[in-house]
Design an enzyme around this catalytic site. Structure first.
Site, mmCIF file in Angstrom:
data_model
loop_
_atom_site.group_PDB
_atom_site.id
_atom_site.type_symbol
_atom_site.label_atom_id
_atom_site.label_comp_id
_atom_site.label_asym_id
_atom_site.label_seq_id
_atom_site.Cartn_x
_atom_site.Cartn_y
_atom_site.Cartn_z
ATOM 1 N N GLU A 1 0.807 -1.224 0.000
ATOM 2 C CA GLU A 1 0.000 0.000 0.000
ATOM 3 C C GLU A 1 0.842 1.276 0.000
ATOM 4 O OE1 GLU A 1 -2.871 -0.486 3.160
ATOM 5 O OE2 GLU A 1 -3.940 -2.038 2.047
ATOM 6 N N GLU B 1 -4.248 -8.846 -1.638
ATOM 7 C CA GLU B 1 -4.812 -8.777 -0.290
ATOM 8 C C GLU B 1 -6.261 -8.337 -0.296
ATOM 9 O OE1 GLU B 1 -2.595 -6.526 2.760
ATOM 10 O OE2 GLU B 1 -4.544 -5.983 3.596
#
Length: 486
Positions: free
Chosen positions: A234, A337
């Site tokens: 991220e 994810e």
């Protein structure tokens, strides 16, 4: 000379008029419905059906379906991406909870995920250094050690490495394992903290690239082969937990000037490097910046994505995957994810959590994704451990007070894909005539087709399964998922 020119011109005209002979993919077997039965496996809300064998059906000659009917159309002559695998992450949290289980429950969990009698996971993610799903923050080097002389994965030897080894053994000795960092060591960052974002300082670019190499070497020394790495978990999120921010240009430059060349120099040019590893919303910009630069793109196997772009209240951006795949067809898409956030014990059996998995997996695969990775495979009765209170759901929870394993509906929804679609399968053209049903199909290397059908509506649905020139008639319960094997 004049006649030679005429002959050449005629030959060229004839050559251009001939149809282009597409190179046949010998890894995808030809498929026929002749003599085949359809086995139906079902999981449904408000029933005891969980990956249950609920019947068989036979094919007959297809007839033109009516507009009033609902049909799933499968065209075995049109195939797309090859399937890499499905799995989940063994984080520190998963491993710490696992270690608290009695021996029989440990075995039950491993078989449930990695055994042939379970849902047969073939893909795994793990963290490089600490993440939010760790009990504490840590790195593999002492503070200020730019040369990485103190590098050690001793921390992981207590819980995580032993669990990963047992999972690989249960899976038959092979696992596609990729690893992701949440943050460089604090001394390498602009904010001097593992947490709250910050950036990698330019003077540590090479040291940080070397860190990935050290990690791969350390795990492989323990007998755990690393298939690939993502550059940063991220990279556009400033989190209260471990995080580090890269703009698209910064990630591109780190890849092409440091990480890519360093991996090659270390003899790890065969390891897959995955960019982005974040939500679908900004993935097109990241792809254009990195894949659009040949010097960076040559090091990138593909792009990873998460499903949390819905935090804004918007809907999932599956169409962005298609844009990336159409723009850069030589690059792979990997879902890296996803989990259901905001854990509460009352939500263990919440059916919408499972349907989120089913819907995302079908859309991701139909938009070109080659593999799909869930987040933590196991969490405790609090949705952790998590050192910043970011508690979430997992497909399986353990009550560490009693040793009980709690299987949520999400586990079975994932299993409708992972148990029946195997590495090397080819996605096959599949479409639904009505938005009521979602569907995708894969042709396995053994010649068996697996078609997954999901009904998110409040009513059972009767539908036609039309495969080429053959059809059968089936019913799926309300709020259910089926896998049809034939």
């Amino acid at each position: 000379m004049k006649y030679s020119l005429i002959i050449v011109t005629v030959f060229l005209a004839w050559s251009c008029a001939q149809p282009v002979q597409e190179k046949k993919d010998t890894t995808a077997p030809d498929f026929s419905t002749n003599g085949k039965k359809i086995e139906v496996f079902t999981t449904a809300k408000d029933t005891n059906l969980r990956l249950a064998h609920t019947g068989e059906s036979s094919f007959q000659k297809a007839i033109q379906p009516k507009e009033t009917e609902i049909s799933i159309f499968v065209n075995p002559k049109k195939s797309f991406q090859s399937f890499l695998g499905i799995g989940g992450a063994i984080t520190d949290a998963s491993a710490e909870v696992f270690a608290q289980l009695p021996a029989d429950k440990q075995k039950e969990l491993l078989v449930a995920y990695y055994g042939k009698s379970g849902i047969d996971y073939s893909l795994m993610r793990t963290n490089i250094g600490s993440c939010d799903f760790s009990s504490e923050s840590y790195t593999y080097v002492e503070d200020g050690d730019k040369d990485l002389k103190t590098f050690s994965v001793a921390h992981d030897m207590k819980y995580r490495i032993p669990m990963i080894k047992r999972a690989i053994a249960e899976a038959g000795g092979h696992m596609v394992l990729f690893a992701s960092p949440w943050s460089p060591p604090a001394f390498m960052k602009s904010n001097k903290s593992l947490l709250h974002g910050g950036k990698l300082l330019p003077e540590y670019d090479q040291a940080w690239a070397n860190y990935y190499v050290k990690f791969i070497q350390a795990y492989q020394k323990e007998g755990i082969p690393i298939w690939g790495i993502t550059i940063q978990n991220e990279p556009m999120a400033v989190q209260t937990w471990e995080s580090c921010v890269y703009t698209a240009a910064e990630e591109r430059d780190f890849l092409k000037n440091f990480l890519g060349p360093t991996m090659e120099k270390a003899g790890f040019g065969d390891k897959k490097i995955i960019v982005w590893d974040h939500n679908r919303d900004l993935m097109v910009d990241r792809a254009n910046t990195i894949f659009g630069d040949p010097d960076a793109a040559k090091y990138a196997w593909g792009m990873g994505m998460h499903w949390y772009e819905t935090w804004t209240g918007a809907k999932p951006k599956w169409d962005n995957e298609q844009v990336v795949k159409e723009s850069y067809p030589d690059k792979n898409l990997l879902f890296t994810e996803g989990c259901n956030e905001a854990f509460t014990p009352e939500g263990y059996q919440r059916w919408s959590n499972a349907e989120r998995y089913g819907s995302n997996m079908i859309h991701d695969f139909n938009n070109g994704t080659v593999g799909w990775t869930d987040w933590n495979i196991l969490l405790d009765q609090n949705g952790g451990p998590n050192h910043v209170g970011n508690f979430c759901f997992a497909p399986v929870h353990a009550d560490t007070r009693t040793g009980e394993l709690i299987f949520t509906p999400a586990y079975y929804y994932i299993g409708h894909f992972s148990k029946f679609i195997h590495p090397g399968a080819k996605r096959i053209s599949t479409a639904s005539s009505r938005s009521t049903l979602l569907s995708t199909s894969f042709l396995n290397k053994d010649g068996k087709m697996a078609t997954v059908v999901m009904n998110g509506s409040d009513s059972p649905v009767t539908y036609n399964l039309i495969v080429g020139q053959a059809e059968t008639h089936l019913e799926i319960p309300a709020h259910a998922i089926q896998t049809l094997v034939y």
